[in-house]
Design a protein around this motif. Structure first.
Motif, PDB file in Angstrom:
ATOM      1  N   UNK A   1      -7.377  25.794  34.798  1.00 39.34           N
ATOM      2  CA  UNK A   1      -8.373  25.132  33.959  1.00 39.34           C
ATOM      3  C   UNK A   1      -7.986  23.713  33.594  1.00 39.34           C
TER       4      UNK A   1
ATOM      5  N   UNK B   1      -4.884  24.235  39.496  1.00 38.07           N
ATOM      6  CA  UNK B   1      -6.348  24.074  39.456  1.00 38.07           C
ATOM      7  C   UNK B   1      -6.999  25.288  38.781  1.00 38.07           C
TER       8      UNK B   1
ATOM      9  N   UNK C   1     -12.849  25.741  42.807  1.00 38.12           N
ATOM     10  CA  UNK C   1     -13.857  25.074  41.972  1.00 38.12           C
ATOM     11  C   UNK C   1     -15.138  24.799  42.761  1.00 38.12           C
TER      12      UNK C   1
ATOM     13  N   UNK D   1      -5.370  20.382  19.921  1.00 40.48           N
ATOM     14  CA  UNK D   1      -4.703  19.201  19.343  1.00 40.48           C
ATOM     15  C   UNK D   1      -5.454  17.906  19.644  1.00 40.48           C
ATOM     16  N   UNK D   2      -6.002  17.805  20.845  1.00 39.59           N
ATOM     17  CA  UNK D   2      -6.747  16.598  21.222  1.00 39.59           C
ATOM     18  C   UNK D   2      -7.970  16.411  20.340  1.00 39.59           C
TER      19      UNK D   2
ATOM     20  N   UNK E   1      -8.753  20.348  24.380  1.00 35.71           N
ATOM     21  CA  UNK E   1      -7.870  21.317  23.732  1.00 35.71           C
ATOM     22  C   UNK E   1      -7.744  20.994  22.239  1.00 35.71           C
TER      23      UNK E   1
ATOM     24  N   UNK F   1      -7.101  15.344  16.747  1.00 37.29           N
ATOM     25  CA  UNK F   1      -6.758  13.932  16.669  1.00 37.29           C
ATOM     26  C   UNK F   1      -8.028  13.060  16.733  1.00 37.29           C
TER      27      UNK F   1
ATOM     28  N   UNK G   1      -7.521  19.903  34.777  1.00 32.90           N
ATOM     29  CA  UNK G   1      -7.816  18.989  35.889  1.00 32.90           C
ATOM     30  C   UNK G   1      -6.863  17.796  35.753  1.00 32.90           C
TER      31      UNK G   1
ATOM     32  N   UNK H   1     -13.715  24.009  35.053  1.00 34.34           N
ATOM     33  CA  UNK H   1     -13.287  24.940  34.013  1.00 34.34           C
ATOM     34  C   UNK H   1     -13.985  24.612  32.690  1.00 34.34           C
ATOM     35  N   UNK H   2     -14.283  25.638  31.912  1.00 42.27           N
ATOM     36  CA  UNK H   2     -14.846  25.401  30.577  1.00 42.27           C
ATOM     37  C   UNK H   2     -13.757  24.811  29.709  1.00 42.27           C
TER      38      UNK H   2
ATOM     39  N   UNK I   1     -10.910   5.969  24.213  1.00 41.22           N
ATOM     40  CA  UNK I   1     -10.340   7.040  25.035  1.00 41.22           C
ATOM     41  C   UNK I   1     -10.328   8.382  24.283  1.00 41.22           C
TER      42      UNK I   1
ATOM     43  N   UNK J   1      -4.965  11.899  25.428  1.00 36.93           N
ATOM     44  CA  UNK J   1      -4.153  11.510  24.278  1.00 36.93           C
ATOM     45  C   UNK J   1      -2.814  12.248  24.397  1.00 36.93           C
TER      46      UNK J   1
ATOM     47  N   UNK K   1      -1.080  14.074  22.430  1.00 36.06           N
ATOM     48  CA  UNK K   1      -1.025  15.480  21.994  1.00 36.06           C
ATOM     49  C   UNK K   1      -1.669  16.412  23.017  1.00 36.06           C
ATOM     50  N   UNK K   2      -2.758  15.941  23.624  1.00 34.40           N
ATOM     51  CA  UNK K   2      -3.400  16.755  24.673  1.00 34.40           C
ATOM     52  C   UNK K   2      -2.429  16.960  25.834  1.00 34.40           C
TER      53      UNK K   2
ATOM     54  N   UNK L   1       0.500  19.429  25.263  1.00 37.47           N
ATOM     55  CA  UNK L   1       0.165  20.846  25.377  1.00 37.47           C
ATOM     56  C   UNK L   1      -0.027  21.267  26.834  1.00 37.47           C
ATOM     57  N   UNK L   2      -0.766  20.451  27.584  1.00 38.97           N
ATOM     58  CA  UNK L   2      -1.028  20.812  28.981  1.00 38.97           C
ATOM     59  C   UNK L   2       0.231  20.742  29.827  1.00 38.97           C
TER      60      UNK L   2
ATOM     61  N   UNK M   1     -10.838  29.387  42.311  1.00 40.46           N
ATOM     62  CA  UNK M   1      -9.651  28.526  42.403  1.00 40.46           C
ATOM     63  C   UNK M   1      -9.927  27.270  43.226  1.00 40.46           C
TER      64      UNK M   1
ATOM     65  N   UNK N   1       2.247  23.821  29.778  1.00 44.79           N
ATOM     66  CA  UNK N   1       1.605  24.840  30.614  1.00 44.79           C
ATOM     67  C   UNK N   1       1.931  24.616  32.099  1.00 44.79           C
TER      68      UNK N   1
END
Ligand SMILES: Cc1cc2nc3c(=O)[nH]c(=O)nc-3n(C[C@H](O)[C@H](O)[C@H](O)COP(=O)(O)OP(=O)(O)OC[C@H]3O[C@@H](n4cnc5c(N)ncnc54)[C@H](O)[C@@H]3O)c2cc1C
Lengths: 355, 498
Positions: free
Chosen positions: B258, B255, A60, A221-222, A219, A225, B260, A171-172, A199, B297, B299-300, B303-304, A58, B307
């Motif tokens: 996952x 943190x 890192x 969706x990213x 992730x 796109x 950042x 994090x992976x 970007x 972006x 959409x990213x 989603x985050x 936690x 969360x």
């Protein structure tokens, strides 16, 4: 596997100091092929000082003794869904963390995720007076005292044995995809640099055999796109591809028996026009060119210098001393730093010939 | 000898102003040499204005050659030289010492090259941090490290301090965003360090060594900075908490999840109230406020963000506010970015600390700070880069009240020692300067301090570059009694102790 061998290492260095007999600091030896023969002295075996000292998912951060294998660190991090923040080249399972820092080479993620030095938070080391120094720390930000920890990147054991290292880990990413395109080399170089300025979650660009490979991580969706924007074809089994590149297990690295040269140039440098060269691969979004050549000619060296870069022998040729790539002023700057840490030139003297 | 590397002690001789002026006039125009009291006043301090001293002389060179001449001259005459950027430092790094010349780099304010395809810029040291991002903006690029002082501070100062900003959690500190440097060494030679336009360079990582060297190892004359693409969008969520410990837990949860965030900041009630009164940022008044920014972006982010929202709720957050547009996002940041001046309005003086701790120690350290606050009878507002554990407690005091400044300093020193004891550091981004020179004795043992001095002595044989800053002399630590004692033996028993 964990053994704390600090006492013996300190003793060995104290002995060296007393007898004024130099020692060779060595990790697993996975990079011996690219170093001048430096093992003429008694060897301080850093692989005996190993094991993860503290891992706080936690926070890192991970603190490990320098002889810990990268493989072990990867596995432990992987169990928590984390990873080393940038690809570190790994040629043998026995390769150690301390060795990776002493060599200071970074993998394909270099232009996007940073170099290995960018993720060092602190180190413990021994200097040439046999004193243990603890620099940096285990926190993300620390500007107290000179940055000895990162200074050690690329030091090849010449400033003293690194005892332990604290790294920032990450994090992976949830997913990874790789897109590829068939392109002529100069178009590929321009394309990858253009893409890197967008970007998008790009983390590596490699060009090999008329093909540009672009790795994206993030992730779902990213990534969808980004894929929509960039087009191209998805590579099957991308993990395998990148692993092979990182570990130099890709056919490019094993099928050719000629000497291999590591060439560092500005990322936008166009295709290198070399007189005597066999085949090559582009990594680091253009910044690193792996070149096979029996022997580079004088005009090849000049060409590389003219595009703003430099070249070092990586495998199969007499190793290039870093000092050969420096100006006299840079040389003497290095020499002063060396003297400050190791006044009696006890550590890896063969690798310390700057002047 | 002007400087003794085994102890860090130094001594400089008095020099004759008229003589030095006439010597320097051989290479510099008269306007570049300031020596009248009225001209010198602006150079008496930096952002840490509690410490002041009028320098004997200020030089404002315009060319590299002039600067080399000055350094060479000072080296030969053993005159201390203090490089100065915009003077926004918060640790007294540019505070003049006796007999020193201040070297202002203000005239070096040109962007020499900006290559959008290579994503880098080559700039002079006096270029303002924000000016780089402004120049890169038309290409959709920017320079990531963003100290709150970015409209004023210079990139040379940023490198010398290894400055951070609210976005360094994701994008790194100055050291992580610099590709190459040209420096003038203590003898006046110009040396290139790092890769410049290349992503690697042979030998030691001297580029890293120069970052955070506070003007003690060389004068930074040219910087190659990395530019990165501006994220397509960014969004901020505010979350209020009734308990500091809940906010601390939320930081840890975010943190660990996952994600950042691009920024993750925290403020306590006193700071929230002050900021709200000052800029009306639409902050909910609560015990703690978390400001979390995600970028990427859209959409990213979407989603985050969902969360993060549920994580926050699980940690008892209330009054969640999500920025709906750029104006609102800017407003949410305005409160945080104005936190220091806002606190300045509710107290005659404040003293800003900069300790860093492992994130998990946050709740405990905040409790202890509250306890110190009661002990010393001084209020303390907390503003911090929670994502990387970098605290900025602002100690409120009144310098006109006899003894309050000393009390505030003592309070601050206690906080910094606490940070070290928790496995952290006395400074995350503001540097040591003169301000934290004593607490350095708490963080480092004598072998490290001697190593720092030896390194400096090798690179600056006459000890002229910003002497007395950043690294305490061993005498000083011994006098403070803070020197760590190993196995019952005092290090350097030969040094007299008082
Ligand atoms: C309101 C406010 C907010 C701030 N917010 C932040 C923040 O968010 N994050 C952060 O990290 N800092 C912050 N700071 C501190 C400060 O702005 C930074 O330390 C900044 O990098 C200093 O830059 P400068 O140009 O003002 O340097 P100066 O104050 O002039 O100098 C700082 C140090 O750098 C040395 N130096 C300057 N230029 C050179 C050079 N060319 N070569 C060698 N040495 C040099 C000086 O000798 C001195 O030791 C803040 C300050 C203020 C007043």
């Amino acid at each position: 596997m964990s053994t704390d061998n600090q006492i013996n290492i300190v003793e060995q260095v104290e002995q060296a100091l007393k007898t004024q007999q130099a020692v060779s600091i060595r990790g697993s030896g996975s990079h011996d092929f690219m170093l001048a023969d430096y093992l003429e002295n008694d060897v301080v075996d850093m692989t005996s000082h190993r094991g993860i000292i503290d891992y706080q998912p936690s926070e890192l951060t991970l603190k490990a003794r320098s002889g810990t294998t990268l493989k072990e660190i990867r596995e432990v991090l992987g169990n928590e869904g984390q990873r080393l923040p940038t690809d570190i080249p790994l040629y043998e399972d026995q390769a150690t963390l301390g060795g990776a820092i002493a060599i200071g080479h970074s993998g394909s993620g270099r232009p996007f995720l940073g170099a290995i030095r960018d993720h060092i938070l602190g180190v413990g080391m021994l200097n040439g007076l046999g004193e243990v120094l603890n620099c940096g720390g285990q926190v993300m930000k620390n500007v107290a005292g000179y940055d000895i920890s990162r200074l050690l990147c690329g030091s090849r054991g010449t400033l003293g044995p690194i005892l332990d290292i604290t790294l920032k880990v990450l994090p992976k990413p949830e997913h990874q995809i790789t897109l590829h395109y068939e392109l002529e080399e100069n178009t590929a170089i321009e394309t990858m640099n253009r893409m890197a300025g967008m970007p998008l979650p790009i983390t590596a660009c490699v060009f090999l055999d008329h093909r540009l490979y672009v790795r994206l991580e993030g992730n779902e969706p990213g990534l969808q796109q980004a894929e929509y924007k960039l087009g191209g074809e998805r590579l099957d089994n991308p993990d395998q591809f990148w692993q092979q590149v990182q570990q130099q297990q890709h056919p490019f690295f094993i099928e050719n028996q000629q000497p291999l040269w590591r060439t560092i140039v500005p990322t936008t440098a166009p295709k290198l026009e070399l007189e005597n060269h066999h085949e090559h691969m582009i990594d680091w979004c253009g910044g690193l060119r792996w070149i096979y050549s029996a022997e580079l000619t004088q005009s090849d060296f000049i060409h590389i210098t003219n595009v703003g870069g430099y070249v070092e022998s990586f495998r199969g040729q007499t190793p290039t001393a870093p000092s050969a790539l420096m100006t006299p002023l840079q040389n003497s700057f290095h020499q002063k730093v060396k003297t400050a840490f190791d006044p009696d030139n006890l550590f890896n003297p063969v690798l310390s010939n700057f002047l | 000898m002007a400087f003794d590397p085994s102890t860090g002690q130094f001594e400089f001789q008095n020099w004759d102003l008229e003589k030095v002026l006439s010597d320097l006039k051989t290479e510099l125009p008269a306007e570049a040499l300031l020596h009248k009291t009225a001209q010198l006043a602006p150079y008496e301090c930096d952002g840490l204005s509690a410490y002041r001293k009028i320098p004997k002389m200020v030089v404002l060179p315009e060319t590299l050659e002039q600067t080399q001449f000055i350094v060479r001259y000072c080296h030969h005459r053993q005159i201390p030289l203090i490089a100065r950027g915009a003077g926004t430092g918060l640790s007294g790094g540019v505070l003049p010492i006796e007999q020193a010349i201040v070297l202002s780099l203000a005239k070096f304010n040109h962007i020499k090259k900006l290559d959008p395809l290579q994503r880098l810029a080559v700039v002079e040291p006096g270029v303002r941090n924000l000016a780089i991002s402004e120049a890169a903006d038309p290409y959709g690029l920017y320079y990531a490290p963003d100290p709150s002082s970015q409209i004023a501070c210079t990139i040379g100062g940023n490198v010398a301090e290894n400055s951070g900003g609210v976005h360094c959690l994701k994008y790194g500190l100055t050291v992580n965003n610099i590709l190459g440097l040209k420096i003038i060494d203590s003898e006046g030679d110009l040396i290139t360090l790092g890769g410049g336009e290349c992503l690697d360079s042979p030998g030691y990582d001297l580029l890293a060594l120069m970052n955070g060297s506070e003007g003690l190892l060389g004068i930074i004359m040219e910087i190659t900075v990395r530019l990165i693409p501006k994220p397509e969008s960014a969004q901020v969520i505010l979350a209020a908490f009734d308990k500091m410990s809940d906010a601390g837990r939320a930081v840890k949860e975010i943190i660990s999840s996952g994600i950042i965030p691009a920024g993750l900041e925290m403020m306590d009630k006193l700071a929230i109230q002050a900021a709200e009164d000052f800029v009306h940022a639409d902050y909910p008044i609560a015990e703690a406020l978390l400001i979390c920014e995600l970028d990427g972006t859209q959409v990213e982010i979407d989603q985050q963000m969902s969360q993060i929202e549920s994580l926050l709720k699980n940690c008892n957050a209330h009054d969640l506010r999500l920025s709906e547009n750029e104006a609102q996002r800017a407003l949410f940041w305005a409160g945080r970015k104005a936190a220091f001046p806002a606190v300045g309005r509710i107290s005659p003086d404040y003293y800003c600390m900069d300790g860093t701790i492992p994130r998990k120690e946050l709740p405990d350290v905040l409790d202890k700070i509250a306890e110190f606050s009661r002990q010393y009878g001084l209020r303390c507002a907390n503003v911090f880069h929670a994502g990387d554990g970098n605290l900025h407690p602002l100690i409120l005091y009144d310098a006109n009240q006899e003894g309050e400044l000393e009390k505030a300093e003592q309070f601050g020193a206690d906080i910094l020692k606490l940070c070290v004891d928790k496995g952290g550091t006395i400074t995350g981004e503001h540097g040591v300067g003169v301000e934290k020179i004593d607490t350095m004795c708490h963080q480092f043992h004598s072998p490290e301090l001697v190593q720092f001095h030896t390194l400096k002595a090798q690179l600056d044989t006459n000890g002229i570059l910003n002497p007395g800053k950043a690294i305490p002399s061993l005498h000083r630590c011994a006098e403070l009694g803070a020197m760590h004692v190993h196995n019952g033996e005092l290090p350097h028993p030969e040094i007299p102790r008082f």
